[in-house]
Design a protein around this motif. Structure first.
Motif, PDB file in Angstrom:
ATOM      1  N   UNK A 102       0.831  -1.212   0.000  1.00 52.64           N
ATOM      2  CA  UNK A 102       0.000   0.000   0.000  1.00 52.64           C
ATOM      3  C   UNK A 102       0.860   1.255   0.000  1.00 52.64           C
ATOM      4  N   UNK A 103       1.906   1.230   0.840  1.00 50.82           N
ATOM      5  CA  UNK A 103       2.782   2.400   0.877  1.00 50.82           C
ATOM      6  C   UNK A 103       3.392   2.655  -0.490  1.00 50.82           C
ATOM      7  N   UNK A 104       3.825   1.574  -1.148  1.00 47.72           N
ATOM      8  CA  UNK A 104       4.422   1.718  -2.476  1.00 47.72           C
ATOM      9  C   UNK A 104       3.435   2.383  -3.428  1.00 47.72           C
ATOM     10  N   UNK A 105       2.205   1.894  -3.404  1.00 48.20           N
ATOM     11  CA  UNK A 105       1.177   2.440  -4.297  1.00 48.20           C
ATOM     12  C   UNK A 105       0.874   3.901  -3.965  1.00 48.20           C
ATOM     13  N   UNK A 261      -5.169   7.416   0.715  1.00 42.93           N
ATOM     14  CA  UNK A 261      -5.210   6.054   1.256  1.00 42.93           C
ATOM     15  C   UNK A 261      -6.590   5.437   1.036  1.00 42.93           C
ATOM     16  N   UNK A 262      -7.651   6.231   1.226  1.00 42.75           N
ATOM     17  CA  UNK A 262      -8.965   5.623   0.982  1.00 42.75           C
ATOM     18  C   UNK A 262      -9.170   5.374  -0.510  1.00 42.75           C
ATOM     19  N   UNK A 263      -8.568   6.253  -1.355  1.00 40.62           N
ATOM     20  CA  UNK A 263      -8.607   5.977  -2.796  1.00 40.62           C
ATOM     21  C   UNK A 263      -7.874   4.692  -3.116  1.00 40.62           C
ATOM     22  N   UNK A 264      -6.787   4.433  -2.383  1.00 41.42           N
ATOM     23  CA  UNK A 264      -5.992   3.230  -2.639  1.00 41.42           C
ATOM     24  C   UNK A 264      -6.812   1.971  -2.382  1.00 41.42           C
ATOM     25  N   UNK A 302       0.060   6.065   9.393  1.00 44.43           N
ATOM     26  CA  UNK A 302       0.678   6.530   8.151  1.00 44.43           C
ATOM     27  C   UNK A 302       0.287   7.981   7.877  1.00 44.43           C
ATOM     28  N   UNK A 303      -0.992   8.295   8.043  1.00 39.84           N
ATOM     29  CA  UNK A 303      -1.451   9.666   7.782  1.00 39.84           C
ATOM     30  C   UNK A 303      -0.738  10.649   8.707  1.00 39.84           C
TER      31      UNK A 303
END
Ligand SMILES: Nc1ncnc2c1ncn2[C@@H]1O[C@H](COP(=O)(O)OP(=O)(O)OP(=O)(O)O)[C@@H](O)[C@H]1O
Ligand SMILES: [Mg+2]
Lengths: 324, 327
Positions: A102-105, A261-264, A302-303
């Motif tokens: 997720x972080x990568x994306x 992040x929610x888009x991810x 993360x945020x």
């Protein structure tokens, strides 16, 4: 105030915020009807009340709310976020395994969106009547109007079905062999479409912001001073003007991290990207409360971390920012 | 007098505005000799800053456009030069100080860097040598603790200090011409005097020619060798400071001087009650056929409304554009 002290204050606030998030999440989820016992009973095709009570007792769900909360918080301080009934793994391990994807994306999409958005914005601001300006306006209309999943599906149709140059989903191809370089290239190949999809909304946002900020800054007196010194136009744009225009973009980019992040989550679902988003989807469907809470905890972390980083970047860009 | 260092000949600058085309500069001709101070005075909006920007090749375009005329620096034509050659002249041959010291410095760069940048660009100096020159320049403009101040950001300095930094930037490469566009308007009175003193000292040391744009007739009387009076985009009177101030021929110049009590040439007993010029500067989009000052002029005659007076030599030894003065 020296930077170190400001940072410490920020981190302190961050921890408090994180605790508040934990309590809130825990409360909300306890209020929501249904728990893992119902879910397990459902999987068993129905069970009588005594079996359900036994399951509840095993997972401590029969305890009063405050006791449950206390146990949970005490665990968090030991970095123990509980046990996933569904995946049969400790939540911390489960989430940490998915977090890097997720972080990568998220990070690559943000970097792309900020980089490309700012570049487009600068070039559009330089020439208000040019084609680029129209492109920025069009892109922002498109980016704001098109839902992420739709963009994703469109890209899959175009670059997977019609022109099969990208894989349909996942993060790596198990058949790829070779050293780290081959592996990295394979991941990049898989990353490309999800990254573009996630970045598309934000390219629109940042290019508009950068264009507006640049247009304002280019009329500033200090830009005229730079020109009067004989500074070439390119340096005027990228050294004198852009650094002043970057403030609003960085600020908004920092605020957008939560929404990225929610888009991810959506993008991961479309491209079956093995990150927190797909994990969240699975655990929500399974009513796997500890995992959901773990994911929420890590996304908040993360945020908050990115907000602190944003603050540092802002201070590096603009020496006028003072205090905490 | 030797051939002028800076020779501006009949420049015309038009702006397209919503209300139509405005002739912001109408055949402005000025010249400055080596080491000379030329004052330019006139009310707000008469085109003083635009004249300065035209010399620098910095007229905002669009909406502005330099439609005709020539600007020569030591014989070299500047109008129509490609941007890259203009960049070599700006900051190196011609330096400029602006009206607003508060906003004319880049807030995200140290003042040392803002001075050193120019030195690196024009003299190919190494970053260290350029920074050393920046500190030297800060010392030259009498900023205390120059080596510390070089690392300061503009917001950490007072208005007077910032204007000194602007002067240091403009003079860092020892330009032959310095254009100072109302360098003291935004500063308080004591700081104004200091800045003028500083400019005069530097001018004496470096031999820089200065174009001093100002509202301050007193400063012109004290500093300038020659003066040009502008009104509505035209030069209406110019000549040696002594003769123009003691024997003004244009009613507008007389009005300007009357606004500054101690400069008035007549003895106080016969001083006109006029302490400001009635009316306002006309819109540049509809100037009509006659003299632009005519609507506000106390001594106007019929010809003033019909024809623009040309700038012509008077017997007093300076040039005036006025039908009445000529008669
Ligand atoms: N961007 C523009 N568009 C249209 N007209 C403009 C523009 N910039 C300046 N002008 C006009 O040019 C004229 C001359 O302006 P300029 O700035 O040279 O005046 P000034 O004599 O320097 O006045 P001040 O004393 O206020 O600095 C003004 O009448 C102004 O309205
Ligand atoms: Mg001006």
């Amino acid at each position: 105030m020296p930077l170190a002290r400001i940072l410490l204050t920020r981190i302190g606030y961050g921890i408090l915020l994180l605790l508040a998030v934990l309590v809130l999440n825990f409360t909300l989820i306890s209020i929501a009807p249904g728990d893992i016992a119902d879910s397990i009973a459902g999987d068993m095709g129905g069970a009588d009340a005594s079996v359900i009570a036994e399951i509840r007792a095993r997972y401590g769900l029969d305890q009063p709310f405050l006791v449950q909360l206390w146990r949970y918080m005490a665990g968090v301080f030991r970095f123990d976020l509980g046990y996933s009934y569904f995946f049969e793994t400790p939540v911390t391990a489960l989430v940490l395994e998915r977090l890097p994807a997720t972080l990568l994306l998220v990070v690559s999409a943000q970097v792309l969106a900020i980089g490309l958005g700012v570049l487009l914005g600068v070039m559009a601001a330089r020439n208000p009547n040019g084609a680029l300006n129209t492109l920025v306006t069009f892109l922002s209309l498109f980016g704001f109007a098109a839902p992420v999943f739709w963009t994703g599906i469109l890209l899959i149709i175009a670059f997977v079905s019609i022109f099969p140059i990208f894989p349909v989903g996942g993060m790596r191809d198990v058949t790829v062999e070779g050293g780290w370089l081959a592996q990295a290239l394979d991941i990049a190949h898989h990353l490309f479409l999800p990254m573009i999809t996630l970045a598309s909304i934000y390219i629109a946002l940042y290019s508009r912001l950068a264009r507006a900020a640049m247009q304002e800054v280019l009329g500033a007196d200090y830009v005229r001073t730079a020109r009067a010194k004989g500074v070439p136009e390119r340096t005027v744009l990228y050294k004198h003007a852009l650094r002043n225009a970057l403030g609003p973009v960085v600020t908004v980019a920092g605020l957008q991290f939560a929404s990225v992040i929610s888009g991810a989550v959506v993008v991961e679902a479309v491209f079956s990207w093995p990150g927190l988003g797909t994990l969240a989807l699975q655990s929500i469907l399974a009513r796997d409360t500890p995992t959901i809470m773990g994911i929420l905890f890590f996304s908040s972390l993360v945020v908050i971390v990115f907000n602190i980083l944003t603050d540092i970047v802002l201070r590096m860009v603009d020496p006028r920012i003072k205090g905490g | 007098m030797s051939a002028p260092l800076l020779d501006i000949d009949g420049i015309v600058v038009d702006f397209s505005t919503r209300a139509g085309d405005a002739r912001v500069l109408d055949h402005v001709s000025l010249d400055v000799a080596e080491g000379e101070i030329l004052g330019i005075v006139g009310e707000s909006g008469c085109g003083k800053s635009m004249t300065a920007l035209s010399i620098m090749g910095l007229v905002p375009q669009p909406p502005g456009r330099l439609t005709s005329g020539s600007i020569r620096l030591a014989g070299r034509e500047l109008v129509g030069l490609p941007e890259s050659e203009l960049c070599d002249i700006r900051g190196k041959e011609i330096g400029m100080i602006f009206q607003e010291p508060m906003s004319s410095l880049n807030p995200v760069l140290t003042v040392g860097e803002q001075i050193a940048e120019s030195v690196r660009l024009h003299e190919g100096a190494s970053p260290r040598a350029a920074m050393a020159r920046a500190v030297e320049m800060l010392r030259a403009v009498e900023i205390p603790e120059a080596d510390l101040r070089a690392k300061a950001y503009p917001h950490q300095l007072s208005g007077g200090m910032r204007q000194r930094v602007m002067i240091a930037i403009a003079l860092a490469c020892r330009p032959r011409v310095l254009i100072a566009d109302e360098p003291t308007t935004a500063l308080d009175a004591t700081v104004q005097a200091q800045i003028f003193d500083l400019l005069q000292d530097l001018q004496r040391d470096m031999g820089t020619a200065i174009v001093l744009i100002t509202h301050d007739m007193g400063a012109v009387a004290e500093l300038a060798d020659r003066v040009a009076v502008m009104y509505a985009g035209r030069v209406v009177e110019k000549g040696a400071v002594g003769t123009v101030l003691s024997d003004p021929r244009h009613p507008y110049t007389r009005g300007l001087i009357a606004c500054v009590p101690h400069l008035e040439p007549d003895p106080p007993a016969v001083r006109a009650p006029l302490l400001e010029i009635p009316g306002v500067v006309p819109a540049l989009t509809d100037l009509g056929r006659g003299c632009a000052f005519a609507p506000r002029c106390g001594s106007r005659i019929a010809r003033c409304d019909a024809e623009k007076p040309p700038l012509e030599a008077m017997d007093g030894g300076h040039l005036t554009a006025c039908w009445v003065a000529r008669a």
